[in-house]
Design a protein around this motif. Structure first.
Motif, PDB file in Angstrom:
ATOM      1  N   VAL A  41       2.225  -3.767   1.294  1.00 14.70           N
ATOM      2  CA  VAL A  41       1.904  -2.371   0.796  1.00 14.70           C
ATOM      3  C   VAL A  41       0.490  -2.434   0.142  1.00 14.70           C
ATOM      4  N   VAL A  42      -0.396  -1.602   0.511  1.00 15.54           N
ATOM      5  CA  VAL A  42      -1.752  -1.761   0.293  1.00 15.54           C
ATOM      6  C   VAL A  42      -2.324  -0.368  -0.377  1.00 15.54           C
ATOM      7  N   SER A  43      -3.076  -0.621  -1.308  1.00 15.52           N
ATOM      8  CA  SER A  43      -3.454   0.644  -2.242  1.00 15.52           C
ATOM      9  C   SER A  43      -4.616   0.477  -3.006  1.00 15.52           C
ATOM     10  N   LEU A 100       0.484 -11.005  -4.732  1.00 12.30           N
ATOM     11  CA  LEU A 100      -0.757 -10.093  -4.912  1.00 12.30           C
ATOM     12  C   LEU A 100      -2.023 -10.220  -4.423  1.00 12.30           C
ATOM     13  N   ASP A 101      -2.772  -9.165  -3.997  1.00 12.41           N
ATOM     14  CA  ASP A 101      -4.065  -9.393  -3.657  1.00 12.41           C
ATOM     15  C   ASP A 101      -4.772  -8.299  -4.862  1.00 12.41           C
ATOM     16  N   ASP A 102      -5.448  -8.789  -5.771  1.00 13.14           N
ATOM     17  CA  ASP A 102      -5.935  -7.982  -6.737  1.00 13.14           C
ATOM     18  C   ASP A 102      -7.466  -8.064  -6.464  1.00 13.14           C
ATOM     19  N   VAL A 117       1.077   0.400   5.103  1.00 15.46           N
ATOM     20  CA  VAL A 117       1.641  -0.768   5.278  1.00 15.46           C
ATOM     21  C   VAL A 117       1.397  -1.545   6.381  1.00 15.46           C
ATOM     22  N   SER A 118       1.377  -2.927   6.218  1.00 11.50           N
ATOM     23  CA  SER A 118       0.883  -3.692   7.531  1.00 11.50           C
ATOM     24  C   SER A 118       1.958  -4.843   7.645  1.00 11.50           C
ATOM     25  N   LEU A 119       1.913  -5.376   8.870  1.00 14.11           N
ATOM     26  CA  LEU A 119       2.467  -6.615   9.305  1.00 14.11           C
ATOM     27  C   LEU A 119       1.443  -7.661   9.530  1.00 14.11           C
ATOM     28  N   ARG A 174      -3.417 -12.718  10.189  1.00 10.98           N
ATOM     29  CA  ARG A 174      -4.118 -11.759  11.461  1.00 10.98           C
ATOM     30  C   ARG A 174      -2.945 -10.662  11.456  1.00 10.98           C
ATOM     31  N   PHE A 175      -3.314  -9.247  11.399  1.00 13.44           N
ATOM     32  CA  PHE A 175      -2.524  -8.229  11.444  1.00 13.44           C
ATOM     33  C   PHE A 175      -2.059  -7.882  13.013  1.00 13.44           C
ATOM     34  N   ILE A 176      -0.602  -7.631  12.912  1.00 11.12           N
ATOM     35  CA  ILE A 176      -0.051  -7.271  14.225  1.00 11.12           C
ATOM     36  C   ILE A 176       0.369  -5.898  14.040  1.00 11.12           C
ATOM     37  N   HIS A 177       0.649  -5.293  12.952  1.00 12.90           N
ATOM     38  CA  HIS A 177       0.865  -3.757  12.925  1.00 12.90           C
ATOM     39  C   HIS A 177       0.191  -3.212  11.814  1.00 12.90           C
ATOM     40  N   GLN A 178      -0.366  -1.821  11.800  1.00 11.96           N
ATOM     41  CA  GLN A 178      -0.980  -0.971  10.668  1.00 11.96           C
ATOM     42  C   GLN A 178      -0.120   0.241  10.734  1.00 11.96           C
ATOM     43  N   ALA A 179       0.498   0.515   9.582  1.00 12.05           N
ATOM     44  CA  ALA A 179       0.671   1.789   9.457  1.00 12.05           C
ATOM     45  C   ALA A 179      -0.182   2.653   8.370  1.00 12.05           C
ATOM     46  N   ARG A 224      -2.243   4.632   5.748  1.00 12.89           N
ATOM     47  CA  ARG A 224      -2.314   5.648   5.029  1.00 12.89           C
ATOM     48  C   ARG A 224      -3.615   5.874   3.935  1.00 12.89           C
ATOM     49  N   ARG A 225      -4.637   5.106   4.760  1.00 10.47           N
ATOM     50  CA  ARG A 225      -5.428   4.787   3.695  1.00 10.47           C
ATOM     51  C   ARG A 225      -6.729   6.090   3.510  1.00 10.47           C
ATOM     52  N   ARG A 226      -6.974   6.362   2.247  1.00 11.57           N
ATOM     53  CA  ARG A 226      -8.143   7.285   2.029  1.00 11.57           C
ATOM     54  C   ARG A 226      -9.306   6.670   2.486  1.00 11.57           C
ATOM     55  N   ARG A 269      -8.059 -14.794   0.512  1.00 13.57           N
ATOM     56  CA  ARG A 269      -8.448 -13.324  -0.061  1.00 13.57           C
ATOM     57  C   ARG A 269      -7.347 -12.393   0.329  1.00 13.57           C
ATOM     58  N   THR A 270      -6.179 -12.786   0.457  1.00 15.24           N
ATOM     59  CA  THR A 270      -5.216 -11.764   0.894  1.00 15.24           C
ATOM     60  C   THR A 270      -3.986 -12.000   0.087  1.00 15.24           C
ATOM     61  N   ALA A 271      -2.943 -11.150   0.080  1.00 16.13           N
ATOM     62  CA  ALA A 271      -1.681 -11.130  -0.528  1.00 16.13           C
ATOM     63  C   ALA A 271      -0.844 -12.083   0.638  1.00 16.13           C
ATOM     64  N   PRO A 272      -0.834 -11.695   1.737  1.00 18.82           N
ATOM     65  CA  PRO A 272       0.253 -12.454   2.774  1.00 18.82           C
ATOM     66  C   PRO A 272      -0.258 -14.178   2.607  1.00 18.82           C
ATOM     67  N   GLY A 273      -1.668 -14.342   2.422  1.00 15.21           N
ATOM     68  CA  GLY A 273      -2.087 -15.801   2.762  1.00 15.21           C
ATOM     69  C   GLY A 273      -1.211 -16.717   1.796  1.00 15.21           C
ATOM     70  N   LEU A 325      -9.150  -9.049  -3.968  1.00 13.23           N
ATOM     71  CA  LEU A 325      -9.787 -10.362  -3.486  1.00 13.23           C
ATOM     72  C   LEU A 325     -11.045 -10.023  -2.246  1.00 13.23           C
ATOM     73  N   ILE A 326     -10.680  -8.709  -1.554  1.00 17.13           N
ATOM     74  CA  ILE A 326     -11.405  -8.654  -0.333  1.00 17.13           C
ATOM     75  C   ILE A 326     -12.568  -7.755  -0.682  1.00 17.13           C
ATOM     76  N   GLU A 327     -12.332  -6.887  -1.481  1.00 16.35           N
ATOM     77  CA  GLU A 327     -13.375  -5.797  -2.243  1.00 16.35           C
ATOM     78  C   GLU A 327     -12.821  -5.153  -3.195  1.00 16.35           C
ATOM     79  N   SER A 335     -10.345  -0.253   6.051  1.00 18.03           N
ATOM     80  CA  SER A 335      -9.101  -0.449   6.684  1.00 18.03           C
ATOM     81  C   SER A 335      -8.864  -1.270   7.708  1.00 18.03           C
ATOM     82  N   PHE A 336      -8.113  -2.273   7.651  1.00 21.50           N
ATOM     83  CA  PHE A 336      -8.062  -3.288   8.980  1.00 21.50           C
ATOM     84  C   PHE A 336      -7.237  -2.743  10.003  1.00 21.50           C
ATOM     85  N   ARG A 337      -7.649  -3.461  11.253  1.00 22.38           N
ATOM     86  CA  ARG A 337      -7.158  -3.160  12.438  1.00 22.38           C
ATOM     87  C   ARG A 337      -6.285  -4.047  13.053  1.00 22.38           C
TER      88      ARG A 337
HETATM   89  C1  PHB Z   1      -4.082  -4.527   4.944  1.00 22.64           C
HETATM   90  O1  PHB Z   1      -3.032  -4.312   5.444  1.00 22.64           O
HETATM   91  O2  PHB Z   1      -5.120  -3.853   5.041  1.00 22.64           O
HETATM   92  C2  PHB Z   1      -3.901  -5.694   3.811  1.00 22.64           C
HETATM   93  C3  PHB Z   1      -2.963  -6.150   3.716  1.00 22.64           C
HETATM   94  C4  PHB Z   1      -3.085  -7.456   2.535  1.00 22.64           C
HETATM   95  C5  PHB Z   1      -4.237  -7.709   1.708  1.00 22.64           C
HETATM   96  C6  PHB Z   1      -5.165  -6.821   2.127  1.00 22.64           C
HETATM   97  C7  PHB Z   1      -5.207  -5.844   3.075  1.00 22.64           C
HETATM   98  O3  PHB Z   1      -4.135  -8.573   0.989  1.00 22.64           O
END
Ligand code: PHB
Length: 555
Positions: free
Chosen positions: A240-242, A211-213, A114-116, A125-130, A132-134, A150-154, A215-217, A139-141
């Motif tokens: 929520v990222v999976s 959604l991000d289907d 889960v990220s903020l 830009r990410f301000i928090h990352q929880a 659980r990624r395999r 290329r993201t879901a939040p965008g 889009l990044i990789e 995984s972003f920092r």
């Molecule tokens: C992430 O938290 O790593 C993340 C969030 C949204 C995305 C892709 C990655 O669309």
């Protein structure tokens, strides 16, 4: 060279005449080091920044004097203290402090990352990352910048874009068709039409999620919902990222959206109800400001140090500052503070609204992504090396693992033990100085298993009586250190001090070990203990800065 996000925000923007050139160059060096994951040789910096070698050297010397980097042979290495710049932004923003726990709880509940994220011009830009990624995906920092489209939040952020924002986005896409200016993401492989993102933004506006289907990789999927502030504006986005091995984008939305929305409702309540704290006291004047020109040395570039110090004037309850407030907080002359603010604004680290200035998320690009992954052994290593170098004895860091201590960092000067200790080595806690300082901090219940377990006599001197050991631990606790003399191995003497986290809990221990012929017990306490305690203090100070908005792994 391809353009990067390090180039000034608007390539055509003219440099203000009052911009402070050394501050601009210093920021360029910090950006480069961040992109290089925190380490680059000085000659590498000369090449990538295009600055003269003598300039790179002076900037590095200045940043080293501020404890923002250290010189390790020919390499410049970013240090955890630099995180105080990003911390100033995150504290001023308040969102991490108010929302981190709910994001972490959601990650636990869903067993997914889960990220903020916050908007940063035409990126997120990410301000928090929880996390659980395999192993399967990137995984972003905290601090990583991604292209919005290329993201879901965008698209959720883009629902609030002005025509000017859209124009800037189109210009950037045309100028950088492969997303080279976003080093955190793999290059875009196939061209995408602008209309796709416009359509996703429209849908995000009507549905309230995106959604991000992949889009990044390939494989990476995400679902996002906006968190709105009191005024109904998007404050940040929770994702929520999976991975497609567990969920398609659609099934992720179906299974996760209800719980994601429940979390967001709770977050919005938290934001509405959060008491407005009185402004925190300013961070205080930076250590270098008290030093004389002579102490700072000829290499010290004062205008760079002053400019960076301006960033630390901001913080919780200090999100919007006037020029006068910045000058007061930093002890700088108004004219100096003003020129620094103009420079920081030109480079996109500060925005001005009328008489007030605020930090932007871009401040996180000053070292935060690589440094947010720092572990306690990494924090400790240079301090242990200094200590071992001064004393000419081995120095180590360890944590408790069951009823043993486990070495997590070590600088060995000689081999004094029959066992060769390396990182990962475990020894029985009860018979080591490291173990005793950590056991001493435990509650009676926590100590229990150590005292009721097997206490073998490893030498004739080993304390094996549980009551006697409990008394030793009480003494260690009040003394603040442990000295173990020949109890683990004959002829081996060691002295240890605790390492505490921000909350005061002992999370690790540092020690110095030597052959008993090197110093008497008295000299060990008189000469080694002050050095050892000072080292523990330096590690704790770094840990406090690094651990303010990230969880620092202890091992
Ligand atoms: C992430 O938290 O790593 C993340 C969030 C949204 C995305 C892709 C990655 O669309």
């Amino acid at each position: 060279m391809p353009p990067t996000h390090l180039t000034p925000p608007k390539p055509d923007a003219v440099e203000p005449t009052e911009a402070v050139a050394p501050l601009m160059r210093g920021l360029a060096v910090l950006h480069r080091l961040t992109e290089a994951n925190g380490t680059q040789s000085l000659s590498g910096l000369e090449k990538t920044t295009g600055l003269a070698r003598s300039t790179v050297d002076r900037i590095a010397a200045t940043l080293a004097r501020m404890d923002y980097l250290r010189l390790d042979g020919r390499d410049a290495v970013l240090t955890p203290r630099l995180m105080e710049l990003g911390n100033a932004y995150l504290a001023a923003l308040r969102l991490p402090r108010l929302l981190d726990t709910r994001a972490d709880d959601l990650a636990d509940e869903l067993d997914e990352s889960v990220s903020l994220a916050v908007p940063d011009r035409d990126g997120i830009r990410f301000i928090h990352q929880a996390t659980r990624r395999r192993a399967m995906s990137l995984s972003f920092r905290i601090g990583d910048l991604l292209p919005a489209e290329r993201t879901a939040p965008g698209p959720l952020f883009a629902t609030e874009w002005t025509l000017e924002d859209w124009a800037r986005w189109r210009d950037r896409r045309a100028a950088d068709p492969q997303d080279r200016s976003f080093p955190a993401v793999p290059p875009r492989e196939r061209p995408t039409r602008d209309a796709e993102f416009e359509e996703r933004t429209h849908q995000a506006g009507t549905r309230g999620w995106a959604l991000d289907d992949q889009l990044i990789e390939p494989g990476l999927v995400a679902v996002s919902v906006p968190v709105r502030d009191r005024d109904g504006r998007v404050a940040c986005v929770v994702s929520v990222v999976s991975h497609t091995s567990r969920h398609s984008a659609e099934s992720l939305r179906e299974t996760m959206l209800p719980r994601l929305r429940a979390t967001v409702r709770a977050m919005e309540r938290d934001l509405r109800e959060a008491p407005v704290r009185p402004p925190a006291a300013p961070a205080g004047l930076a250590a270098w400001t008290g030093a004389s020109k002579q102490e700072l040395g000829r290499e010290f570039v004062e205008s760079l140090a002053r400019g960076l110090t301006v960033i630390t004037a901001f913080g919780e309850g200090r999100a919007e500052l006037t020029l006068t407030e910045v000058a007061q907080a930093t002890g700088l002359a108004r004219a100096t503070a003003r020129r620094a603010l103009i420079t920081l604004e030109h480079l996109g680290h500060v925005t001005a609204h009328g008489r007030h200035f605020t930090l932007t998320p871009r401040v996180l690009s000053l070292g935060f992504p690589p440094l947010s992954r720092t572990t306690l052994p990494q924090i400790a290593a240079p301090h242990l090396a200094d200590l071992a170098g001064r004393l000419h004895d081995s120095a180590s860091l360890a944590v408790l693992a069951g009823d043993e201590v486990q070495y997590t960092a070590r600088v060995a000067t000689s081999r004094i033990m029959s066992v060769n200790i390396t990182v990962g080595t475990r020894l029985p806690a009860y018979a080591t100085s490291l173990g005793r300082v950590m056991m001493a901090d435990l509650s009676p219940a926590g100590r229990g298993p150590f005292l009721t377990g097997r206490l073998d006599a490893l030498t004739p001197r080993t304390v094996t009586d549980p009551e006697a050991l409990a008394a030793v631990l009480d003494h260690v606790r009040s003394a603040g250190y442990a000295l173990v003399d020949g109890e683990l191995e004959e002829g081996l003497r060691s002295i240890a001090a605790p390492v505490r986290d921000r909350t005061g809990v002992v999370v690790a221990a540092v020690n110095v070990a030597m052959h008993s012929s090197r110093r008497t017990v008295e000299r060990c306490v008189a000469e080694v203990l002050p050095e050892l305690s000072a080292t523990a203090g330096l590690i704790e100070a770094d840990l406090r800065v690094a651990g303010r908005f990230t969880r620092v792994p202890v091992a």
